[in-house]
Design an enzyme around this catalytic site. Sequence first.
Site, PDB file in Angstrom:
ATOM      1  N   LYS A 105       8.448   5.151   1.508  1.00 50.04           N
ATOM      2  CA  LYS A 105       6.964   5.478   2.133  1.00 50.04           C
ATOM      3  C   LYS A 105       6.966   4.508   2.904  1.00 50.04           C
ATOM      4  O   LYS A 105       6.310   4.651   4.271  1.00 50.04           O
ATOM      5  CB  LYS A 105       6.312   5.627   0.847  1.00 50.04           C
ATOM      6  CG  LYS A 105       4.825   5.564   1.037  1.00 50.04           C
ATOM      7  CD  LYS A 105       3.777   5.683   0.162  1.00 50.04           C
ATOM      8  CE  LYS A 105       3.447   4.577  -0.464  1.00 50.04           C
ATOM      9  NZ  LYS A 105       2.300   3.567   0.168  1.00 50.04           N
ATOM     10  N   ASN A 106       6.634   3.349   2.668  1.00 52.26           N
ATOM     11  CA  ASN A 106       6.168   2.073   3.606  1.00 52.26           C
ATOM     12  C   ASN A 106       6.804   1.918   4.712  1.00 52.26           C
ATOM     13  O   ASN A 106       6.453   1.224   5.847  1.00 52.26           O
ATOM     14  CB  ASN A 106       6.017   0.735   2.633  1.00 52.26           C
ATOM     15  CG  ASN A 106       4.878   1.206   1.612  1.00 52.26           C
ATOM     16  OD1 ASN A 106       4.396   1.937   1.654  1.00 52.26           O
ATOM     17  ND2 ASN A 106       4.895   0.244   0.520  1.00 52.26           N
TER      18      ASN A 106
ATOM     19  N   ARG B 127      -4.869   3.030   3.799  1.00 53.00           N
ATOM     20  CA  ARG B 127      -4.984   1.677   4.548  1.00 53.00           C
ATOM     21  C   ARG B 127      -3.815   1.472   5.461  1.00 53.00           C
ATOM     22  O   ARG B 127      -4.307   1.276   6.738  1.00 53.00           O
ATOM     23  CB  ARG B 127      -4.723   0.773   3.401  1.00 53.00           C
ATOM     24  CG  ARG B 127      -4.656  -0.737   3.930  1.00 53.00           C
ATOM     25  CD  ARG B 127      -4.530  -1.832   3.032  1.00 53.00           C
ATOM     26  NE  ARG B 127      -3.982  -3.095   3.608  1.00 53.00           N
ATOM     27  CZ  ARG B 127      -4.949  -3.938   3.839  1.00 53.00           C
ATOM     28  NH1 ARG B 127      -6.165  -3.567   4.133  1.00 53.00           N
ATOM     29  NH2 ARG B 127      -4.816  -5.061   4.557  1.00 53.00           N
TER      30      ARG B 127
ATOM     31  N   CYS C 156      -9.457  -0.957  -2.149  1.00 54.59           N
ATOM     32  CA  CYS C 156      -8.976   0.236  -3.080  1.00 54.59           C
ATOM     33  C   CYS C 156      -8.757  -0.320  -4.462  1.00 54.59           C
ATOM     34  O   CYS C 156      -9.313  -1.393  -4.621  1.00 54.59           O
ATOM     35  CB  CYS C 156      -7.680   0.733  -2.413  1.00 54.59           C
ATOM     36  SG  CYS C 156      -6.208  -0.505  -2.540  1.00 54.59           S
TER      37      CYS C 156
ATOM     38  N   ARG D 104      -8.926  -5.481   0.524  1.00 51.63           N
ATOM     39  CA  ARG D 104      -7.622  -5.409   1.364  1.00 51.63           C
ATOM     40  C   ARG D 104      -8.065  -5.790   2.690  1.00 51.63           C
ATOM     41  O   ARG D 104      -8.281  -4.706   3.505  1.00 51.63           O
ATOM     42  CB  ARG D 104      -6.559  -4.215   1.097  1.00 51.63           C
ATOM     43  CG  ARG D 104      -6.319  -4.243  -0.311  1.00 51.63           C
ATOM     44  CD  ARG D 104      -5.272  -3.129  -0.671  1.00 51.63           C
ATOM     45  NE  ARG D 104      -4.322  -3.167   0.131  1.00 51.63           N
ATOM     46  CZ  ARG D 104      -3.277  -2.161  -0.002  1.00 51.63           C
ATOM     47  NH1 ARG D 104      -3.449  -0.990  -0.551  1.00 51.63           N
ATOM     48  NH2 ARG D 104      -1.866  -2.307   0.566  1.00 51.63           N
TER      49      ARG D 104
ATOM     50  N   ASP E 140       4.843  -4.258  -6.276  1.00 53.32           N
ATOM     51  CA  ASP E 140       4.610  -2.860  -6.423  1.00 53.32           C
ATOM     52  C   ASP E 140       5.597  -2.486  -7.551  1.00 53.32           C
ATOM     53  O   ASP E 140       5.242  -1.359  -8.295  1.00 53.32           O
ATOM     54  CB  ASP E 140       5.028  -1.876  -5.201  1.00 53.32           C
ATOM     55  CG  ASP E 140       4.132  -2.048  -3.910  1.00 53.32           C
ATOM     56  OD1 ASP E 140       4.489  -1.834  -3.038  1.00 53.32           O
ATOM     57  OD2 ASP E 140       2.911  -2.538  -4.518  1.00 53.32           O
TER      58      ASP E 140
ATOM     59  N   ARG F 240       1.111  10.301  -3.491  1.00 57.51           N
ATOM     60  CA  ARG F 240       0.851   9.697  -2.316  1.00 57.51           C
ATOM     61  C   ARG F 240       2.268   8.675  -1.999  1.00 57.51           C
ATOM     62  O   ARG F 240       2.709   8.688  -0.848  1.00 57.51           O
ATOM     63  CB  ARG F 240       0.099   8.545  -2.385  1.00 57.51           C
ATOM     64  CG  ARG F 240      -1.436   8.970  -2.424  1.00 57.51           C
ATOM     65  CD  ARG F 240      -2.461   7.960  -2.331  1.00 57.51           C
ATOM     66  NE  ARG F 240      -2.206   7.198  -1.407  1.00 57.51           N
ATOM     67  CZ  ARG F 240      -2.936   5.999  -0.865  1.00 57.51           C
ATOM     68  NH1 ARG F 240      -4.046   5.759  -1.616  1.00 57.51           N
ATOM     69  NH2 ARG F 240      -2.859   5.347   0.372  1.00 57.51           N
TER      70      ARG F 240
END
Length: 434
Positions: free
Chosen positions: A23-24, A95, A119, A124, A307, A398
């Site tokens: 995802k990132n 974000r 969040c 952040r 994470d 997400r």
Amino acid sequence: MSSRFVIEGGNPLKGEVHISGAKNSSLAIITAAALAEDGVSVLENVPHDTDVATMCLILRRLGVNLFFDKQGRLHIDGRGLNQHQAPYDLVRKMRASFYTAGVLLTRLGRAEVPLPGGCAIGSRPVDYHIRGFSQMGADVTIEHGFMKASCRKLQGAKVYINRSSVGTTVNLMLAASLADGTTTLENAAKEPEVVDLAIFLNGMGAKIRGAGTDVIRIEGVESLHGIEYSVISDRIEAGTYMLAAAITGGEVTVKNLVLEHLRSPMIKLEEAGIVIEKGVNEVTVSAPNGLRAIDVETSPYPGFPTDLQQPLVAALCLADGTSVIRETIFDRFRYVDELRRMGADVKVERETAIIRGVKQLTGAPVEITDLRAGAALTIAALAAEGRTEIYGIDVIDRGYEHLEEKISALGGCIMREHTTEVTDLFSHIQEVKA
Ligand code: EPZ
């Protein structure tokens, strides 16, 4: 419409799970593809999760033409980028939308992007991003919750990033790729997703050296072009399934992963008594003798990733002994209250969680606050005795593609109810036949 998971715990997970694209990495690379003034990028291995959908919808609103084809590949044509104002209704959801600031500033010479709010894992800020843009010659003001920046042409600069920051490193790489001159990012983030982005950008014609180290040099070029590219696999999803196998007393082969990206987590998991048989791009994970307590401190890559802190804490709730977990990146222990509702014995003192292993967790209705808390509570529920209802699971969508399908295929008993299907979102991003 809200949605929830209903999980009957107690089944050991067994079989194989295929890890999706990261995802990132995808969020950074999708945004970077919008830098191309010539040609289309075709991205493979992009996960169909809601963060990716949100980023795609934002870029569409900025004038970028993009769609997923029948094979699930994402086609992105940056030529149409012409809107410098990012839409608050979409940016507020994620974000990483702030990455559009670097693209807009360097492509259009101006950007108006809502400041990302805080969040569930704490405030952040984006002050490092903004300071970097200013050092590259942008005039930046903060007005009514927006960052407004303008600059005829960004200039290369030497930017020291005060602490390791993935988002700042990504955003400044995006901005510097088309700037005049060379930008040096000192104390840059070294995460695999930063390296993946640099490889993609260099394929587009950028001149970036040093990604993966703490000094990255970006020599600005005139223009970038689209390419075909496959995104790396998601190391956090992989670690999550490894912990799910361990906590349920099963045996799972986790396929399509880059072992190097999980060096630190695997060292700590083995210290906790988890057996990991390593293949070329897969591991087989089990915990035949249960889990032992361990101490962990999260840190930027290559340290133990923040994470995975939450799924790890969930697993250690059933370990033999007392574990101490120190979270140095974010304020992300709110989910512990929900674990306690399932019978966990966890105390949080500022940035440290102390977990006393218990014999059993029991099912309970719980609410999740953020993506990785959702992962933690899902794996806790799979190991718990009885029924757990997990509310607020749209946050899990997400960042975990096809979660319930993957868990069901491993023998976990999980149902999704009252769904707002993720596919509904993707129905708006399909190829539109001319
Ligand atoms: C990225 O977030 C990831 N998100 C996060 O994953 C991940 O937890 C985090 O990096 C750390 O690895 C994406 O890649 C989309 P940071 P990011 O900038 O970029 C402070 C997930 O679950 N900071 O590396 O927002 C910040 O507050 C998500 O997939 C400033 O103070 O994280 C934090 O304490 C969660 N000012 C630290 O730096 C700034 O301008 C590291 O944050 C920027 C950051």
